[in-house]
Design a protein around this motif. Sequence first.
Motif, short mmCIF file in Angstrom:
data_model
loop_
_atom_site.label_atom_id
_atom_site.label_comp_id
_atom_site.label_asym_id
_atom_site.label_seq_id
_atom_site.Cartn_x
_atom_site.Cartn_y
_atom_site.Cartn_z
N THR A 20 0.85 -1.18 0.00
CA THR A 20 0.00 0.00 0.00
C THR A 20 0.89 1.23 0.00
OG1 THR A 20 -0.11 0.01 2.41
CG2 THR A 20 -1.88 -1.16 1.24
N GLY A 21 0.29 2.34 -0.36
CA GLY A 21 1.06 3.58 -0.45
C GLY A 21 1.55 4.05 0.91
N VAL A 49 0.58 2.80 -14.62
CA VAL A 49 -0.18 3.51 -13.60
C VAL A 49 -0.29 2.63 -12.36
CG1 VAL A 49 -2.41 4.53 -13.04
CG2 VAL A 49 -1.49 4.77 -15.34
N CYS A 50 0.22 3.13 -11.23
CA CYS A 50 0.15 2.32 -10.00
C CYS A 50 0.13 3.23 -8.79
CB CYS A 50 1.34 1.35 -9.93
SG CYS A 50 2.96 2.11 -10.04
N GLY A 51 -0.81 4.16 -8.76
CA GLY A 51 -0.89 5.08 -7.64
C GLY A 51 -0.24 6.41 -7.99
N ASP A 52 -0.65 7.45 -7.31
CA ASP A 52 -0.14 8.79 -7.56
C ASP A 52 1.03 9.10 -6.64
OD1 ASP A 52 -2.12 9.34 -9.46
OD2 ASP A 52 -3.55 9.88 -7.89
N MET A 97 -3.84 -2.12 -2.31
CA MET A 97 -2.57 -2.77 -2.63
C MET A 97 -2.24 -2.51 -4.10
SD MET A 97 -1.49 -4.36 0.14
CE MET A 97 -0.35 -5.62 -0.46
N TYR A 98 -0.96 -2.31 -4.40
CA TYR A 98 -0.55 -2.13 -5.78
C TYR A 98 0.81 -2.79 -5.98
CZ TYR A 98 2.85 1.47 -4.51
OH TYR A 98 3.93 2.14 -3.99
N GLN A 99 1.09 -3.12 -7.23
CA GLN A 99 2.37 -3.72 -7.57
C GLN A 99 3.27 -2.67 -8.22
OE1 GLN A 99 3.89 -6.89 -7.18
NE2 GLN A 99 5.60 -5.61 -7.87
N PRO A 100 4.35 -2.28 -7.56
CA PRO A 100 5.25 -1.29 -8.17
C PRO A 100 5.80 -1.79 -9.51
CG PRO A 100 5.78 -1.61 -5.85
CD PRO A 100 4.82 -2.68 -6.22
N LYS A 101 6.01 -0.88 -10.42
CA LYS A 101 6.59 -1.19 -11.73
C LYS A 101 7.60 -0.11 -12.07
CE LYS A 101 3.94 -4.76 -12.91
NZ LYS A 101 4.48 -6.10 -13.21
N GLY A 102 8.47 -0.40 -13.03
CA GLY A 102 9.44 0.58 -13.46
C GLY A 102 10.77 0.43 -12.74
N TYR A 103 11.55 1.49 -12.75
CA TYR A 103 12.90 1.45 -12.21
C TYR A 103 13.17 2.69 -11.36
CZ TYR A 103 13.50 -2.08 -15.81
OH TYR A 103 13.36 -3.20 -16.60
N ALA A 104 14.13 2.55 -10.47
CA ALA A 104 14.61 3.69 -9.71
C ALA A 104 16.14 3.68 -9.75
CB ALA A 104 14.12 3.65 -8.27
N LEU A 105 16.74 4.78 -10.14
CA LEU A 105 18.18 4.95 -10.03
C LEU A 105 18.45 5.67 -8.71
CD1 LEU A 105 21.13 5.05 -11.06
CD2 LEU A 105 20.54 7.21 -12.19
N VAL A 106 19.23 5.04 -7.84
CA VAL A 106 19.53 5.65 -6.55
C VAL A 106 21.05 5.70 -6.39
CG1 VAL A 106 17.36 4.94 -5.50
CG2 VAL A 106 19.32 3.44 -5.32
N PHE A 107 21.54 6.83 -5.93
CA PHE A 107 22.98 6.92 -5.67
C PHE A 107 23.23 7.88 -4.51
CE2 PHE A 107 21.98 9.97 -8.98
CZ PHE A 107 22.72 11.11 -8.70
N HIS A 108 24.13 7.46 -3.63
CA HIS A 108 24.44 8.21 -2.42
C HIS A 108 25.41 9.35 -2.75
CE1 HIS A 108 25.77 9.03 1.71
NE2 HIS A 108 24.66 8.39 2.09
N PRO A 109 25.30 10.49 -2.07
CA PRO A 109 26.24 11.59 -2.33
C PRO A 109 27.70 11.18 -2.20
CG PRO A 109 24.43 12.36 -0.95
CD PRO A 109 24.26 10.88 -1.10
N ASP A 110 27.99 10.19 -1.33
CA ASP A 110 29.38 9.76 -1.16
C ASP A 110 29.96 9.17 -2.44
OD1 ASP A 110 29.23 10.56 1.44
OD2 ASP A 110 29.14 8.55 2.31
#
Length: 298
Positions: free
Chosen positions: A38-39, A55-58, A90-103
């Motif tokens: 859930t969100g 589309v999977c939630g705002d 309930m929703y199923q996340p889709k897509g991608y996330a690029l995450v990178f730490h400042p370090d």
Amino acid sequence: MDNIRRFETVNDYNLFNNNKTLHPLVSVVDLSMASPRTGSAMYFGFYTVFLKDVVCGDLVYGKQTYDYQEGTLVFLAPGQVAGVNSSGEMYQPKGYALVFHPDLIHGTSLGKHIHEYTFFGYESREALHLSDRERQIIVDCFSKISYELEHGVDKHSKRLVVSNIELFLNYCVRFYDRQFITRDNVHRGTLEMFEKVLNDYIDSNKPQEIGFPSVAYCAAELNISPNYFGDLVKKETGKTAQEYIQFKLIEAAKEKLFDQSKTVSQIADELGFKYPQHFTRLFKQRVGQTPNEFRSLN
């Protein structure tokens, strides 16, 4: 959305989405591997870029909902809170996330210039909408970063990963420039409202009460982020938002100088300048004459 999930490290976010951590400071997260949920509101202690596929939630940032649809990129700087409003479903996340730490980027070219990617400070309704071709380029950038992470860490890894992140961000600069152009009608309306905000401010008692208008004040009146507002004004007028505000103040000053009953100090005060010499200096910089010289020649 009341309880905030906190992700201080890249590994925290990988675990939440059932992804392996191949590098402690950077990851391309496949959101489809996450369990249905859930969100919730989420705090990110690192740079985060979402690429949404379906589309999977705002997506919610602050009190606003992103204009966030399929083929959309959203950027978050470290320390920001965002989340998904699924209305309890309930929703199923889709897509991608690029995450990178400042370090990861300290001591690199990207680390020195990360502040220039102002879209990390954009807020609601300011996401980047991709064409199919643009989306493919973004996915290709993500794939190159993933390849380097899966290849195993060696002496070249950091430089190649950071270089590909920088390449990705530079493409985003280009695509945002395209978006500013293709949404020209919307932006022209924003600039018209900006003009009205400035005119109403100058014609009120606010300059004397709180000083001349700031970029942050104008952006807040238009309900957009200062970064997005500044970039929009620059692309549409060729001036920074601060320069444009000063231009409007000088134009108002020119009109007031025709009233011989007012001193230059009174005019400076009416426009929100704390010290008359600051007004005189700015006027000379912008017009090439002091206020008194302008008055005497006109």
